[in-house]
Write a protein that holds these residues in place. Structure first.
Motif, PDB file in Angstrom:
ATOM      1  N   GLU A  40     -22.646 -24.051  23.138  1.00 12.36           N
ATOM      2  CA  GLU A  40     -22.243 -23.109  24.190  1.00 12.36           C
ATOM      3  C   GLU A  40     -22.670 -21.714  23.755  1.00 12.36           C
ATOM      4  OE1 GLU A  40     -17.910 -25.137  25.339  1.00 12.36           O
ATOM      5  OE2 GLU A  40     -18.043 -23.250  24.210  1.00 12.36           O
ATOM      6  N   THR A  41     -22.901 -20.852  24.729  1.00  8.98           N
ATOM      7  CA  THR A  41     -23.159 -19.451  24.374  1.00  8.98           C
ATOM      8  C   THR A  41     -21.816 -18.815  24.056  1.00  8.98           C
ATOM      9  OG1 THR A  41     -25.009 -19.447  25.908  1.00  8.98           O
ATOM     10  CG2 THR A  41     -24.213 -17.299  25.152  1.00  8.98           C
ATOM     11  N   PRO A  42     -21.621 -18.364  22.815  1.00  9.85           N
ATOM     12  CA  PRO A  42     -20.296 -17.813  22.456  1.00  9.85           C
ATOM     13  C   PRO A  42     -19.918 -16.602  23.314  1.00  9.85           C
ATOM     14  CG  PRO A  42     -21.742 -18.007  20.535  1.00  9.85           C
ATOM     15  CD  PRO A  42     -22.590 -18.242  21.736  1.00  9.85           C
ATOM     16  N   PRO A  43     -18.707 -16.599  23.871  1.00  6.84           N
ATOM     17  CA  PRO A  43     -18.284 -15.473  24.723  1.00  6.84           C
ATOM     18  C   PRO A  43     -18.309 -14.127  23.988  1.00  6.84           C
ATOM     19  CG  PRO A  43     -16.633 -17.254  24.679  1.00  6.84           C
ATOM     20  CD  PRO A  43     -17.709 -17.655  23.767  1.00  6.84           C
ATOM     21  N   PHE A  44     -18.171 -14.164  22.644  1.00  9.16           N
ATOM     22  CA  PHE A  44     -18.121 -12.890  21.914  1.00  9.16           C
ATOM     23  C   PHE A  44     -19.465 -12.151  21.946  1.00  9.16           C
ATOM     24  CE2 PHE A  44     -20.431 -14.636  18.420  1.00  9.16           C
ATOM     25  CZ  PHE A  44     -19.857 -15.825  18.016  1.00  9.16           C
ATOM     26  N   LEU A  45     -20.510 -12.793  22.509  1.00 13.47           N
ATOM     27  CA  LEU A  45     -21.811 -12.109  22.637  1.00 13.47           C
ATOM     28  C   LEU A  45     -21.889 -11.272  23.912  1.00 13.47           C
ATOM     29  CD1 LEU A  45     -24.352 -14.891  21.520  1.00 13.47           C
ATOM     30  CD2 LEU A  45     -23.735 -12.807  20.271  1.00 13.47           C
ATOM     31  N   SER A  46     -20.922 -11.444  24.812  1.00 12.74           N
ATOM     32  CA  SER A  46     -21.093 -10.780  26.120  1.00 12.74           C
ATOM     33  C   SER A  46     -21.186  -9.255  26.036  1.00 12.74           C
ATOM     34  CB  SER A  46     -20.014 -11.223  27.108  1.00 12.74           C
ATOM     35  OG  SER A  46     -18.772 -11.204  26.486  1.00 12.74           O
ATOM     36  N   PRO A  47     -20.505  -8.557  25.086  1.00 11.49           N
ATOM     37  CA  PRO A  47     -20.677  -7.091  25.047  1.00 11.49           C
ATOM     38  C   PRO A  47     -22.120  -6.652  24.766  1.00 11.49           C
ATOM     39  CG  PRO A  47     -18.756  -7.736  23.774  1.00 11.49           C
ATOM     40  CD  PRO A  47     -19.494  -9.008  24.110  1.00 11.49           C
ATOM     41  N   ILE A  48     -22.946  -7.548  24.207  1.00 13.20           N
ATOM     42  CA  ILE A  48     -24.344  -7.153  23.939  1.00 13.20           C
ATOM     43  C   ILE A  48     -25.318  -7.970  24.783  1.00 13.20           C
ATOM     44  CG2 ILE A  48     -23.989  -6.234  21.597  1.00 13.20           C
ATOM     45  CD1 ILE A  48     -24.996  -8.955  20.518  1.00 13.20           C
ATOM     46  N   ALA A  49     -24.818  -8.579  25.871  1.00 12.42           N
ATOM     47  CA  ALA A  49     -25.658  -9.468  26.695  1.00 12.42           C
ATOM     48  C   ALA A  49     -26.932  -8.764  27.165  1.00 12.42           C
ATOM     49  CB  ALA A  49     -24.852  -9.951  27.900  1.00 12.42           C
ATOM     50  N   ASP A  50     -26.827  -7.482  27.409  1.00 15.58           N
ATOM     51  CA  ASP A  50     -28.017  -6.757  27.924  1.00 15.58           C
ATOM     52  C   ASP A  50     -29.085  -6.559  26.845  1.00 15.58           C
ATOM     53  OD1 ASP A  50     -26.806  -3.322  27.630  1.00 15.58           O
ATOM     54  OD2 ASP A  50     -26.385  -5.157  26.457  1.00 15.58           O
ATOM     55  N   ARG A  51     -28.729  -6.782  25.608  1.00 12.75           N
ATOM     56  CA  ARG A  51     -29.714  -6.634  24.522  1.00 12.75           C
ATOM     57  C   ARG A  51     -30.338  -7.984  24.170  1.00 12.75           C
ATOM     58  NH1 ARG A  51     -29.615  -2.127  21.722  1.00 12.75           N
ATOM     59  NH2 ARG A  51     -30.420  -3.035  19.795  1.00 12.75           N
ATOM     60  N   LEU A  52     -29.830  -9.047  24.806  1.00 16.67           N
ATOM     61  CA  LEU A  52     -30.275 -10.395  24.441  1.00 16.67           C
ATOM     62  C   LEU A  52     -31.253 -10.960  25.473  1.00 16.67           C
ATOM     63  CD1 LEU A  52     -26.802 -11.839  23.309  1.00 16.67           C
ATOM     64  CD2 LEU A  52     -28.508 -10.577  21.957  1.00 16.67           C
ATOM     65  N   ASP A  53     -32.016 -11.981  25.056  1.00 14.98           N
ATOM     66  CA  ASP A  53     -32.966 -12.645  25.957  1.00 14.98           C
ATOM     67  C   ASP A  53     -32.331 -13.882  26.566  1.00 14.98           C
ATOM     68  OD1 ASP A  53     -35.736 -12.078  23.696  1.00 14.98           O
ATOM     69  OD2 ASP A  53     -34.969 -10.891  25.375  1.00 14.98           O
TER      70      ASP A  53
ATOM     71  N   ASP B  60     -38.569 -17.155  15.684  1.00 12.72           N
ATOM     72  CA  ASP B  60     -37.941 -16.748  14.413  1.00 12.72           C
ATOM     73  C   ASP B  60     -36.414 -16.783  14.502  1.00 12.72           C
ATOM     74  OD1 ASP B  60     -38.110 -13.065  14.679  1.00 12.72           O
ATOM     75  OD2 ASP B  60     -37.272 -14.641  15.966  1.00 12.72           O
ATOM     76  N   TYR B  61     -35.868 -17.474  15.564  1.00  9.66           N
ATOM     77  CA  TYR B  61     -34.433 -17.678  15.736  1.00  9.66           C
ATOM     78  C   TYR B  61     -33.693 -16.419  16.164  1.00  9.66           C
ATOM     79  CZ  TYR B  61     -35.871 -21.902  13.385  1.00  9.66           C
ATOM     80  OH  TYR B  61     -36.553 -23.043  13.053  1.00  9.66           O
ATOM     81  N   SER B  62     -34.448 -15.354  16.474  1.00  8.75           N
ATOM     82  CA  SER B  62     -33.766 -14.146  16.956  1.00  8.75           C
ATOM     83  C   SER B  62     -33.556 -14.256  18.454  1.00  8.75           C
ATOM     84  CB  SER B  62     -34.587 -12.899  16.614  1.00  8.75           C
ATOM     85  OG  SER B  62     -35.813 -12.926  17.337  1.00  8.75           O
ATOM     86  N   ILE B  63     -32.561 -13.519  18.952  1.00  8.07           N
ATOM     87  CA  ILE B  63     -32.212 -13.596  20.374  1.00  8.07           C
ATOM     88  C   ILE B  63     -32.179 -12.215  21.022  1.00  8.07           C
ATOM     89  CG2 ILE B  63     -30.942 -15.775  20.293  1.00  8.07           C
ATOM     90  CD1 ILE B  63     -28.349 -14.163  20.028  1.00  8.07           C
ATOM     91  N   ASP B  64     -32.613 -11.183  20.294  1.00 10.42           N
ATOM     92  CA  ASP B  64     -32.410  -9.807  20.785  1.00 10.42           C
ATOM     93  C   ASP B  64     -33.710  -9.092  21.129  1.00 10.42           C
ATOM     94  OD1 ASP B  64     -31.954  -8.047  17.615  1.00 10.42           O
ATOM     95  OD2 ASP B  64     -33.126  -9.838  18.126  1.00 10.42           O
ATOM     96  N   GLY B  65     -34.481  -9.721  21.993  1.00 14.94           N
ATOM     97  CA  GLY B  65     -35.648  -9.036  22.569  1.00 14.94           C
ATOM     98  C   GLY B  65     -36.675  -8.619  21.529  1.00 14.94           C
ATOM     99  N   GLY B  66     -36.858  -9.461  20.508  1.00 16.01           N
ATOM    100  CA  GLY B  66     -37.917  -9.193  19.525  1.00 16.01           C
ATOM    101  C   GLY B  66     -37.526  -8.145  18.497  1.00 16.01           C
ATOM    102  N   ARG B  67     -36.277  -7.639  18.562  1.00 15.91           N
ATOM    103  CA  ARG B  67     -35.880  -6.644  17.551  1.00 15.91           C
ATOM    104  C   ARG B  67     -35.644  -7.318  16.193  1.00 15.91           C
ATOM    105  NH1 ARG B  67     -32.587  -5.633  21.945  1.00 15.91           N
ATOM    106  NH2 ARG B  67     -33.022  -3.768  23.181  1.00 15.91           N
ATOM    107  N   GLY B  68     -35.354  -8.627  16.221  1.00 12.28           N
ATOM    108  CA  GLY B  68     -35.147  -9.349  14.945  1.00 12.28           C
ATOM    109  C   GLY B  68     -33.906  -8.901  14.197  1.00 12.28           C
ATOM    110  N   ARG B  69     -32.813  -8.713  14.926  1.00  8.01           N
ATOM    111  CA  ARG B  69     -31.573  -8.276  14.262  1.00  8.01           C
ATOM    112  C   ARG B  69     -30.414  -9.220  14.536  1.00  8.01           C
ATOM    113  NH1 ARG B  69     -31.679  -2.584  14.540  1.00  8.01           N
ATOM    114  NH2 ARG B  69     -29.548  -2.604  13.714  1.00  8.01           N
TER     115      ARG B  69
END
Ligand SMILES: Cc1cc2nc3c(=O)[nH]c(=O)nc-3n(C[C@H](O)[C@H](O)[C@H](O)COP(=O)(O)OP(=O)(O)OC[C@H]3O[C@@H](n4cnc5c(N)ncnc54)[C@H](O)[C@@H]3O)c2cc1C
Length: 452
Positions: A346-359, A371-380
């Motif tokens: 499941e997509t963890p609900p605790f990610l919702s405050p940064i949903a706009d930074r995620l793909d 590379d297992y990152s989810i934040d628009g290629g920022r790799g963080r």
């Protein structure tokens, strides 16, 4: 000292959310690097699938698929080192079996966890926010033992919160003593005392539970039935050329495919790792054979049969069953029900405050980069075992955990701390690099003879 946002001012290089085998492996591999890392888990300590700690059950991957060895065979956190430190190395050597007992794997992971100073248990992560001014992430957690709220800062976050028990819609909220397989050993005695048990499901857990109950059915005075909607009790596929798909290059291939094709392949490949170990299937057959030598065995095994409804009347479940090939329905009563119906990410609900930074992909799921990152290629911000839909069958595989951790650590550190194999298979999964393309020859350069 904490800032206005209640977070401590200190900025860690990395915060890991969840301490199952995958982030525990990351913690072990991070330990010698000097990176400043903290790992949080809501449980009060490491316990691996305790509801499925059936005596004699083994893990389904060779012992080399421990927390560290495939990344660093010299690591002090290896399974072999645990065997040595606990005086089990020679017995393991004499046992000559690549597959450790599930209970051993659990004890080994707890041993590794006890040697790490930066694991914080009883911390349930409730929100991840981004501090734009400082360009760091705030990880907010609630202490499950004190109720206190804490917030930590980090440049990188790795989310590895595992999967949740999954139950098909008609079997949710049934009432009565129905359980999911993840709680089996806690309820075994009550199941055996109920007089009749139905196990629903087609995977390893269903088979292990059925096998565990079968032995004592007649003497224990209960019947155990096994129902699956799969057309047959199918084995996990372990042939070596198929196992080559648990590789970096097959993951590259799968990740590069269009979403629709990945969806299709994901369904098609389920039998590769969601079946039953062939040894266990044969062991079940041999047990049925042995028991039948001294009279009828109180059991029924049904394939291609879906449980479409279940009603609890206070004493029994009335199951409605539909046979796929016959397209007929029938009913069965059972006093207890074990739903070995799997797990889902499941997509963890605790990610919702940064949903706009995620793909996100077209189906509203995290679009996990190679590379297992989810934040628009920022790799963080990275995920572990939440990327089956993008990376395929390597996602839940313990054998691939060390490679994924080496890749995530390389992204965080900006260098390859542990060598990352790019190619391990003999076969090519896409078009081989040396292939000659069949694209039409370029138009002949005027005056140049084209050989016919
Ligand atoms: C019974 C069983 C046997 C398996 N055997 C094998 C096997 O032999 N070989 C194999 O390759 N794979 C196996 N798997 C598949 C897979 O490897 C395991 O599920 C593995 O445990 C996944 O590890 P994980 O780190 O992703 O998640 P988990 O082990 O599920 O750990 C996730 C952790 O995250 C924590 N968490 C969740 N939410 C939060 C939050 N909000 N805040 C803080 N912490 C949180 C949880 O408390 C948990 O400790 C098995 C799966 C099951 C169910």
């Amino acid at each position: 000292m904490s800032g206005q946002d209640g977070a401590s001012a200190h900025v860690h290089d990395l915060i890991g959310v969840g301490i199952g085998p995958f982030n525990l492996g990351l913690a072990c591999l991070t330990q010698p690097t000097g990176l400043d890392a903290v790992f949080l888990d809501r449980e009060d300590g490491f316990r691996w699938h305790h509801g499925m700690m059936i005596e004699g059950a083994t893990i389904q991957v060779p012992f080399l698929a421990d927390l560290v060895t495939m990344a660093d065979p010299t690591s002090e956190f290896s399974f072999l080192n645990w065997l040595k430190r606990t005086g089990r190395l020679y017995p393991f050597y004499i046992r000559e079996n690549f597959y450790a007992l599930r209970a051993e794997y659990d004890a080994y992971c707890r041993w590794a966890a006890d040697r790490l100073p930066n694991l914080r248990w009883n911390h349930e992560v409730v929100a991840i926010e981004h501090d734009a001014a400082a360009d760091v992430y705030l990880v907010r957690a609630m202490r499950t033992d004190t109720g206190e709220e804490i917030a930590l800062r980090a440049r990188h976050v790795v989310v590895a919160v595992g999967t949740r028990p999954s139950v098909p819609a008609p079997l949710r909220g049934l009432g009565g003593p129905a359980i999911h397989s993840s709680e089996y050993t806690d309820h075994r005695d009550a199941l055996q005392a109920s007089g009749s048990i139905t196990v629903v499901g087609s995977g390893q857990s269903a088979a292990e539970i059925y096998r565990d109950l079968l032995d004592h059915a007649r003497d224990g005075g209960y019947r155990v039935d096994w129902v699956t909607r799969s057309p047959r009790f199918f084995p996990m596929e372990y042939t070596k050329l198929t196992l080559e798909m648990t590789s970096p290059e097959y993951t590259d291939h799968f990740h590069a495919l269009p979403l629709g094709l990945r969806q299709h392949l994901g369904r098609e490949q389920r039998s590769l790792y969601k079946g039953i170990s062939a040894d266990l299937i044969d062991d079940i057959y041999d047990t049925l054979y042995r028991l039948s030598a001294s009279g009828p065995v109180p059991t029924t095994l049904l394939t291609d049969t879906e449980v479409t409804a279940a009603e609890w009347d206070g004493a029994n479940y009335r199951l409605r069953l539909r046979h796929g090939q016959l397209d007929t329905e029938h009913e069965r009563d059972t006093a207890s029900l074990v739903l070995a119906t799997g797990y889902a990410a499941e997509t963890p609900p605790f990610l919702s405050p940064i949903a706009d930074r995620l793909d996100w992909d077209g189906l509203g799921r995290l679009a996990v980069a190679r590379d297992y990152s989810i934040d628009g290629g920022r790799g963080r911000v990275f995920v572990q075992n939440g990327e089956e839909h993008t990376h395929g069958l390597t996602a839940p595989d313990l054998g691939f955990g060390a490679w994924r951790n080496s890749s995530i650590l390389a992204s965080i550190a900006g260098r390859e701390i542990y060598p990352l194999e790019r190619r391990i298979a003999f076969q090519d999964f896409g078009v081989p690099a040396d292939a000659r393309s069949t694209a039409p020859a370029a138009a002949a350069t005027p005056g140049l003879e084209v050989a016919r």
